[in-house]
Design a protein around this motif. Structure first.
Motif, PDB file in Angstrom:
ATOM      1  N   UNK A  42       0.853  -1.193   0.000  1.00 57.35           N
ATOM      2  CA  UNK A  42       0.000   0.000   0.000  1.00 57.35           C
ATOM      3  C   UNK A  42       0.888   1.242   0.000  1.00 57.35           C
ATOM      4  N   UNK A  94       1.152   4.935   0.834  1.00 59.14           N
ATOM      5  CA  UNK A  94       0.453   6.002   1.541  1.00 59.14           C
ATOM      6  C   UNK A  94       0.421   7.208   0.623  1.00 59.14           C
ATOM      7  N   UNK A 124      -0.478  12.410   4.322  1.00 58.85           N
ATOM      8  CA  UNK A 124      -0.556  12.350   5.785  1.00 58.85           C
ATOM      9  C   UNK A 124      -0.422  13.753   6.342  1.00 58.85           C
ATOM     10  N   UNK A 127       2.683  16.133   6.063  1.00 61.28           N
ATOM     11  CA  UNK A 127       3.997  15.489   6.157  1.00 61.28           C
ATOM     12  C   UNK A 127       4.121  14.475   5.026  1.00 61.28           C
ATOM     13  N   UNK A 147       4.277  10.917   4.028  1.00 62.68           N
ATOM     14  CA  UNK A 147       3.871   9.720   4.776  1.00 62.68           C
ATOM     15  C   UNK A 147       4.943   8.636   4.835  1.00 62.68           C
ATOM     16  N   UNK A 148       5.928   8.698   3.942  1.00 71.80           N
ATOM     17  CA  UNK A 148       6.982   7.681   3.960  1.00 71.80           C
ATOM     18  C   UNK A 148       8.189   8.119   4.791  1.00 71.80           C
ATOM     19  N   UNK A 149       8.233   9.378   5.177  1.00 70.15           N
ATOM     20  CA  UNK A 149       9.402   9.901   5.893  1.00 70.15           C
ATOM     21  C   UNK A 149       9.223   9.715   7.401  1.00 70.15           C
ATOM     22  N   UNK A 150      10.320   9.724   8.137  1.00 70.71           N
ATOM     23  CA  UNK A 150      10.197   9.651   9.597  1.00 70.71           C
ATOM     24  C   UNK A 150       9.381  10.822  10.128  1.00 70.71           C
ATOM     25  N   UNK A 192      -7.158   7.006   7.965  1.00 71.88           N
ATOM     26  CA  UNK A 192      -6.989   6.568   9.348  1.00 71.88           C
ATOM     27  C   UNK A 192      -6.762   7.771  10.245  1.00 71.88           C
ATOM     28  N   UNK A 225      -3.985   9.783   8.047  1.00 76.98           N
ATOM     29  CA  UNK A 225      -3.338   9.293   6.829  1.00 76.98           C
ATOM     30  C   UNK A 225      -4.377   8.896   5.793  1.00 76.98           C
ATOM     31  N   UNK A 270      12.191  12.893  14.805  1.00 86.58           N
ATOM     32  CA  UNK A 270      11.348  11.909  14.123  1.00 86.58           C
ATOM     33  C   UNK A 270      12.202  10.767  13.573  1.00 86.58           C
ATOM     34  N   UNK A 271      11.752   9.540  13.813  1.00 86.56           N
ATOM     35  CA  UNK A 271      12.524   8.372  13.376  1.00 86.56           C
ATOM     36  C   UNK A 271      11.644   7.310  12.736  1.00 86.56           C
ATOM     37  N   UNK A 272      10.351   7.332  13.039  1.00 89.37           N
ATOM     38  CA  UNK A 272       9.449   6.268  12.583  1.00 89.37           C
ATOM     39  C   UNK A 272       8.385   6.869  11.689  1.00 89.37           C
ATOM     40  N   UNK A 273       8.003   6.128  10.648  1.00 93.29           N
ATOM     41  CA  UNK A 273       6.973   6.651   9.755  1.00 93.29           C
ATOM     42  C   UNK A 273       5.585   6.314  10.292  1.00 93.29           C
ATOM     43  N   UNK A 274       4.587   7.021   9.822  1.00 92.03           N
ATOM     44  CA  UNK A 274       3.209   6.778  10.271  1.00 92.03           C
ATOM     45  C   UNK A 274       2.696   5.408   9.825  1.00 92.03           C
ATOM     46  N   UNK A 275       3.405   4.770   8.884  1.00 86.42           N
ATOM     47  CA  UNK A 275       3.010   3.430   8.451  1.00 86.42           C
ATOM     48  C   UNK A 275       3.445   2.319   9.391  1.00 86.42           C
ATOM     49  N   UNK A 328       0.469   1.756  14.638  1.00 82.10           N
ATOM     50  CA  UNK A 328      -0.905   1.618  14.149  1.00 82.10           C
ATOM     51  C   UNK A 328      -1.682   0.545  14.902  1.00 82.10           C
ATOM     52  N   UNK A 375       3.667  -1.074   7.398  1.00 84.81           N
ATOM     53  CA  UNK A 375       2.585  -1.866   6.796  1.00 84.81           C
ATOM     54  C   UNK A 375       2.925  -2.220   5.342  1.00 84.81           C
ATOM     55  N   UNK A 376       2.778  -3.500   5.040  1.00 86.53           N
ATOM     56  CA  UNK A 376       3.069  -4.043   3.712  1.00 86.53           C
ATOM     57  C   UNK A 376       4.560  -3.962   3.368  1.00 86.53           C
TER      58      UNK A 376
END
Lengths: 294, 294
Positions: free
Chosen positions: A1, A3, A6, A28, A30-33, A105, A123, B33-38, B43, B113-114
């Motif tokens: 999927x 994104x 976001x 933001x 959506x793929x970045x930290x 979401x 998102x 920031x270090x983690x993506x919303x995905x 989640x 995710x994915x």
């Protein structure tokens, strides 16, 4: 999927004096930290969420989802979400949707550990293709949720009825269903009553009567189920919330798992016992669910 | 709490052919920031973790924690963590610890995710000051976990015994305890047996005998409890795993909640019923727990 879009919401900037929240919403990548490792959503699944179906850019049943978000916040002792701020965030995100089906979401986390405020973000992603589940149906297995039907009333700290981010068991139940050759699961109580799917509500048909388990029985009150009950009542069917023994699943004339993104998926087998699918009737439900709904 | 250090692990880069994993460990700014919303950790609370006590730069019982991480991974169908990679990550993080007590957290998430691989990271923060809990004790309330004692055996998809990131209920239980004027909670089964604290193990003393609930009863097997059993056995005490009815809590000569960071906290009251504290004996347990342990 992939994104598609976001944005981060600043809940601390929300107050009733404002009507325009644009400057509290930050787009933001959506793929970045975007989140720090101190986030309690990621450390402890400590937050709540909603998944909203989007059809041709229209967020379905937005207010029902926002009301449930506020309900989950109350159950989890989170600050009340400012609903107008969230509405504007959803509108901004929905603007980025392509034609067809998408999913938005909403996430409201308790925030960074020891931080002063919650964190929140929204998102958008294209929805997976659910045609096969809607047309050919899904095979489900019943799985014991470990709790008896009295647990929600006597133990509110179990957060039954709140849509929290702590979904590890829900995901494990779907993996268990797949291990058994099925597509999805239906949770049942240890004393033998139907609850819900890990990410859906259960809808059963008996003649011209449609029933679903009592929302007070430790399940989420499904926004799609509520919307379908309105629709079915308009078509002259009877609808009811009932305590449903597990045997009702196989005694029903038809059964569905219904949810915001997959919509109405007819159940073709329960624990290897076949169930008839009414393809035409199911298609009529999904046509309704794919029409613009508020 | 100020996060002092954090690094991200690349689990995909781990294989048995290598002995040096330095280039698979990337230091990050723990506040950035270090983690993506995905991230599925954020989640769906879909991942596992460990909290390791650190004393003067020494990570306590590192291998016991890594073995439990691997056990949780098996229960959650996550790829097995490469333990030598994690050991090197912990060593690098521990090097950044100040004198005194700190806490290292290991997190293994199912990933974006994915996405193709899990994500993993390790953080370091100074430990809170637990002197008061260790010396004056804690008041606890018993809270129904909603499940009977047969649930773990018949429903492995409930992930009882895995240390997952889905801790919303554990956090809600601590809030409920505070609402009742207590400091912490002890979960009990719906059929009346002692389980564990939301973030700790229960240890009871009867004369010269120390008992804790069976690890197969739907609880985490506590690393601190195991370490204390070894220590108590060396001091000539008897130790045992038993099915403990709730009444055992108030019949015990003394009781503790034990965990990796707060260590041994004597219980001074259970549901408003006072329990004697043996301050000197508790201090001896905590001296042991603060000594370097492997």
């Amino acid at each position: 999927m992939a994104w598609r879009y976001a944005l981060v919401i600043d809940p601390a900037a929300a107050d009733d004096a404002r009507t325009d929240f644009a400057d509290t919403l930050t787009e933001i990548d959506p793929a970045a930290p975007a989140l720090s490792v101190g986030e309690l959503s990621t450390q402890r699944g400590d937050g709540i969420f909603e998944s909203i179906g989007v059809v041709d850019g229209h967020p379905q049943e937005m207010n029902a989802h926002l009301e449930r978000l506020a309900h989950s916040a109350r159950l989890c002792d989170l600050p009340a979400p400012h609903l107008e701020q969230w509405r504007q965030a959803i509108a901004q995100v929905a603007d980025a949707a392509e034609p067809g089906e998408s999913v938005i979401k909403l996430i409201l986390s308790r925030g960074v550990e020891h931080g002063p405020t919650p964190t929140a973000w929204v998102t958008l992603a294209p929805a997976p293709d659910n045609t096969r589940a809607r047309e050919r149906g899904i095979r489900v297995v019943t799985l014991d949720r470990g709790m008896d039907s009295g647990a929600p009333a006597r133990a509110p700290w179990l957060l039954l009825g709140a849509k929290t981010l702590s979904y590890a068991v829900n995901m494990a139940a779907i993996r268990e269903a797949k291990r058994r050759g099925a597509d999805d699961a239906v949770f049942v109580t240890s004393d033998g009553f139907v609850l819900e799917g890990p990410t859906s509500s259960v809808l059963l048909r008996f003649g011209d009567r449609f029933v679903t388990p009592e929302p007070g029985s430790g399940i989420l009150h499904g926004t799609t189920q509520v919307s379908l009950f309105d629709h079915l009542a308009e078509r002259g069917f009877a609808t009811a919330y009932e305590e449903l023994p597990v045997a009702a699943l196989t005694e029903a004339d038809a059964a569905w798992l219904v949810s915001s993104v997959r919509l109405a998926a007819p159940i073709s087998a329960i624990d290897d016992r076949g169930l008839p699918i009414d393809a035409e009737f199911t298609a009529s439900l999904n046509r309704y669910l794919l029409s613009p709904r508020d």
